[in-house]
Design a protein around this motif. Sequence first.
Motif, mmCIF file in Angstrom:
data_model
loop_
_atom_site.group_PDB
_atom_site.id
_atom_site.type_symbol
_atom_site.label_atom_id
_atom_site.label_comp_id
_atom_site.label_asym_id
_atom_site.label_seq_id
_atom_site.Cartn_x
_atom_site.Cartn_y
_atom_site.Cartn_z
ATOM 1 N N TRP A 149 0.869 -1.170 0.000
ATOM 2 C CA TRP A 149 0.000 0.000 0.000
ATOM 3 C C TRP A 149 0.906 1.219 0.000
ATOM 4 N N LEU A 150 0.776 2.074 -1.012
ATOM 5 C CA LEU A 150 1.650 3.227 -1.165
ATOM 6 C C LEU A 150 0.878 4.532 -1.030
ATOM 7 N N SER A 151 1.422 5.444 -0.192
ATOM 8 C CA SER A 151 0.868 6.794 -0.103
ATOM 9 C C SER A 151 1.426 7.604 -1.273
ATOM 10 N N ALA A 152 0.911 8.808 -1.455
ATOM 11 C CA ALA A 152 1.354 9.641 -2.580
ATOM 12 C C ALA A 152 2.861 9.843 -2.560
ATOM 13 N N ASP A 153 3.454 10.051 -1.377
ATOM 14 C CA ASP A 153 4.896 10.296 -1.329
ATOM 15 C C ASP A 153 5.717 9.009 -1.398
ATOM 16 N N GLU A 154 5.060 7.853 -1.462
ATOM 17 C CA GLU A 154 5.772 6.579 -1.612
ATOM 18 C C GLU A 154 5.663 5.993 -3.025
ATOM 19 N N LEU A 155 4.925 6.668 -3.909
ATOM 20 C CA LEU A 155 4.688 6.125 -5.253
ATOM 21 C C LEU A 155 5.984 5.883 -6.029
ATOM 22 N N ASP A 156 7.012 6.689 -5.762
ATOM 23 C CA ASP A 156 8.264 6.554 -6.494
ATOM 24 C C ASP A 156 9.243 5.577 -5.836
ATOM 25 N N THR A 157 8.799 4.860 -4.804
ATOM 26 C CA THR A 157 9.706 3.941 -4.101
ATOM 27 C C THR A 157 9.717 2.549 -4.718
ATOM 28 N N VAL A 158 8.886 2.327 -5.745
ATOM 29 C CA VAL A 158 8.877 1.043 -6.443
ATOM 30 C C VAL A 158 9.132 1.282 -7.932
ATOM 31 N N GLU A 159 9.592 0.257 -8.622
ATOM 32 C CA GLU A 159 9.852 0.362 -10.057
ATOM 33 C C GLU A 159 8.613 -0.104 -10.811
ATOM 34 N N TRP A 160 7.835 0.853 -11.309
ATOM 35 C CA TRP A 160 6.586 0.570 -12.019
ATOM 36 C C TRP A 160 6.870 0.056 -13.423
ATOM 37 N N LEU A 161 5.979 -0.780 -13.939
ATOM 38 C CA LEU A 161 6.027 -1.156 -15.351
ATOM 39 C C LEU A 161 5.793 0.111 -16.177
ATOM 40 N N PRO A 162 6.413 0.220 -17.367
ATOM 41 C CA PRO A 162 6.294 1.445 -18.163
ATOM 42 C C PRO A 162 4.853 1.894 -18.421
ATOM 43 N N ALA A 163 3.946 0.969 -18.693
ATOM 44 C CA ALA A 163 2.561 1.353 -18.992
ATOM 45 C C ALA A 163 1.867 1.963 -17.782
ATOM 46 N N ASP A 164 2.319 1.625 -16.569
ATOM 47 C CA ASP A 164 1.676 2.136 -15.359
ATOM 48 C C ASP A 164 2.203 3.504 -14.928
ATOM 49 N N VAL A 165 3.369 3.916 -15.435
ATOM 50 C CA VAL A 165 3.983 5.178 -15.020
ATOM 51 C C VAL A 165 3.068 6.391 -15.239
ATOM 52 N N PRO A 166 2.436 6.563 -16.420
ATOM 53 C CA PRO A 166 1.549 7.724 -16.592
ATOM 54 C C PRO A 166 0.350 7.680 -15.645
ATOM 55 N N ILE A 167 -0.088 6.498 -15.273
ATOM 56 C CA ILE A 167 -1.223 6.357 -14.357
ATOM 57 C C ILE A 167 -0.811 6.792 -12.958
ATOM 58 N N VAL A 168 0.410 6.442 -12.557
ATOM 59 C CA VAL A 168 0.918 6.841 -11.243
ATOM 60 C C VAL A 168 0.876 8.360 -11.115
ATOM 61 N N ALA A 169 1.312 9.055 -12.157
ATOM 62 C CA ALA A 169 1.305 10.522 -12.143
ATOM 63 C C ALA A 169 -0.117 11.063 -11.998
ATOM 64 N N ALA A 170 -1.065 10.454 -12.701
ATOM 65 C CA ALA A 170 -2.461 10.907 -12.642
ATOM 66 C C ALA A 170 -3.103 10.565 -11.304
ATOM 67 N N LEU A 171 -2.550 9.592 -10.622
ATOM 68 C CA LEU A 171 -3.117 9.120 -9.365
ATOM 69 C C LEU A 171 -2.778 10.027 -8.184
ATOM 70 N N ARG A 172 -1.661 10.721 -8.251
ATOM 71 C CA ARG A 172 -1.206 11.538 -7.124
ATOM 72 C C ARG A 172 -2.289 12.445 -6.540
ATOM 73 N N PRO A 173 -3.013 13.208 -7.371
ATOM 74 C CA PRO A 173 -4.038 14.093 -6.809
ATOM 75 C C PRO A 173 -5.138 13.323 -6.065
ATOM 76 N N LEU A 174 -5.437 12.106 -6.499
ATOM 77 C CA LEU A 174 -6.480 11.320 -5.845
ATOM 78 C C LEU A 174 -6.043 10.844 -4.463
ATOM 79 N N LEU A 175 -4.734 10.819 -4.233
ATOM 80 C CA LEU A 175 -4.203 10.395 -2.938
ATOM 81 C C LEU A 175 -3.923 11.587 -2.033
ATOM 82 N N GLY A 176 -4.304 12.770 -2.503
ATOM 83 C CA GLY A 176 -4.166 13.962 -1.681
ATOM 84 C C GLY A 176 -2.811 14.627 -1.744
ATOM 85 N N ALA A 177 -2.019 14.327 -2.762
ATOM 86 C CA ALA A 177 -0.699 14.940 -2.878
ATOM 87 C C ALA A 177 -0.750 16.106 -3.852
ATOM 88 N N PRO A 178 0.011 17.149 -3.552
ATOM 89 C CA PRO A 178 0.089 18.228 -4.533
ATOM 90 C C PRO A 178 0.819 17.723 -5.778
#
Length: 135
Positions: A99-128
């Motif tokens: 389970w990753l919080s917004a500030d932990e999203l970059d602590t794992v190596e995402w598959l390339p297709a998931d990287v743009p989704i991670v960026a879009a997800l940040r606001p939903l997790l309450g991160a600026p």
Amino acid sequence: MVVGAAIVAGGRVLACARSAPPEVAGRWEFPGGKVEPGESETAALVRECAEELAVRVEIGDRVGRDVRMAHGRSVLRVYAARLVGGDQPQALEHAALRWLSADELDTVEWLPADVPIVAALRPLLGAPRSPGPGD
């Protein structure tokens, strides 16, 4: 079409480490899979989450844009989701779950297709949102 679930609970999103094939083992993704013929995207996600994680989910809004998969034959479409019925995810098909919080999203190596989704997800997790090029 390939669909993924960004399962959010308590301001964190569920990340799943691939166990196979070898070239992507250990890389992280959102749970999901292929939409079967005659199946809706949301029905596919409900099925995939049950098969991969032994959980029931309620599917919400789309997260991010369509992402062309590396081999170019499929498109990934991710939806927000939440657990229902008190279910807790189990790693039935993955090497690990986190389970990753917004500030932990970059602590794992995402598959390339998931990287743009991670960026879009940040606001939903309450991160600026981090400023990007052109900001």
